[in-house]
Design a protein around this motif. Structure first.
Motif: not given
Lengths: 211, 211
Positions: B155-156, B176, B179-180
């Motif tokens: 994610d980050h 995958f 997050t946009s």
DNA sequence: CTCTGTGAACGACTTCACAGCA
DNA sequence: TGCTGTGAAGTCGTTCACAGAG
């Protein structure tokens, strides 16, 4: 507006909203206007407001939406305020990866068992999840009150597996096999064809489209 | 009808059609009418005809569509008549599974390299694909003329990785991470959020909708 | 004044229905 | 006759724009 059911695209976006709101919460942001929120997702503010309005009145005029309560609401709407037990059928490479993927647990989905036909896979433990022979399917589904299943078997086996799942009482199937599954009404199928997603990119890149 | 560009939903279905046609071909079926074909996919015949008509005249009145030539046409349209080199960033559990997944190769996508920051992963070989340090990104992208990338980082880290990819000339990203991604225009992103798919099933099962 | 909730207008996609070719 | 390709009609989803709440 409440009476009828929300359009499908709106429900899909609810997941997107939830993901973004969780991120905002982790950043310590307590409220957002539909405009700020929409911009961060590259969509329009009206869409955000209308999508949410299908399910209730969650915002305050002049203020916006409070992040934490809205997260709660969306989880309730999507049904992930409670944990779902999920099984996985097909312990091949891809299936094993999903068993190890932590993301599901965090979002309220607990993988309770995996299944395969190959005897050498049966009995193994992957990431704390035991692999059973497919013949144990309905037994374990009942024991754990499972309603959702992930299908990661090869193409040609998918339809047969889907039928076994439906007979055993499964109500939702996440299908990674590149096949359209026929299921009784009352059972939901969500197809995810990874190669198809790459094809879509291939098309977009090939025809040099903006986005 | 040819002049303008096809609607997005139609292009998505092209992949679905291609998959089904490949199956028909493997069963030795040489031609299908739009009606038969549509029924096997649970959609309407008019939709099939109209979708295909955006790209040309592939059918014969009174006969239907010949399977083999239509497969060729769809591959050409989607751009998978030629092989695409693809890289993968993020050699965690999920990324490794994709590297082992055979489905991509068969559909015209060749995974030529993987990347990670973790030194203990760098240098390993997974399913014939070497894992490089992320610092080699643009070098290898240029060497192999790669235009598509798969992002399986946490994610980050996703946004930062996306920016590196775009700078290195990547034109399509299969994302995958939940997050946009913000990318320059001219770069296509296709988001696949696995947890979101389960949420959609949760919603459908919870509100007992038919489908 | 800001920002939501929402009818009304608009546009996009789907379905209909049929002319025309095999 | 059987079936495609396609305008026209219809449906569904999005955007507009504004009344009303804070």
């Amino acid at each position: 507006m409440k009476p009828q059911s929300a359009p499908d695209p709106a429900v899909k976006r609810l997941s997107l909203y939830l993901r973004r709101l969780e991120r905002l919460a982790s950043e310590g942001i307590a409220k957002v206007s539909s405009r700020e929120f929409a911009e961060s997702l590259d969509i329009t503010a009206a869409k955000v407001r209308k999508d949410l309005a299908w399910f209730g009145q969650f915002g305050s005029p002049g203020v916006g939406y409070r992040v934490a309560p809205l997260i709660e609401e969306l989880r309730r709407i999507l049904g992930t305020d409670k944990t779902w037990n999920v099984i996985l059928v097909g312990a091949g490479n891809f299936g094993r990866a999903l068993l190890q993927y932590k993301g599901f647990r965090k979002k309220g989905f607990e993988l309770v068992a995996a299944f395969d036909i190959a005897v050498e896979k049966v009995g193994r433990q992957i990431s704390g999840v035991k692999v059973h022979h497919i013949s144990k399917l309905s037994q374990i589904i009942r024991r754990h009150k499972v309603r959702l299943a992930i299908v990661t078997v090869p193409d040609h086996a998918a339809q047969k597996v889907a039928e076994q799942l439906c007979r055993a009482g499964i109500k939702g199937i996440l299908n990674f096999a590149p096949t359209s599954l026929r299921v009784p009404s009352g059972v939901a199928v969500d197809p995810v064809d990874l190669a198809a997603h790459l094809e879509q990119l291939s098309f977009q890149v090939g025809s040099r489209r903006r986005k």
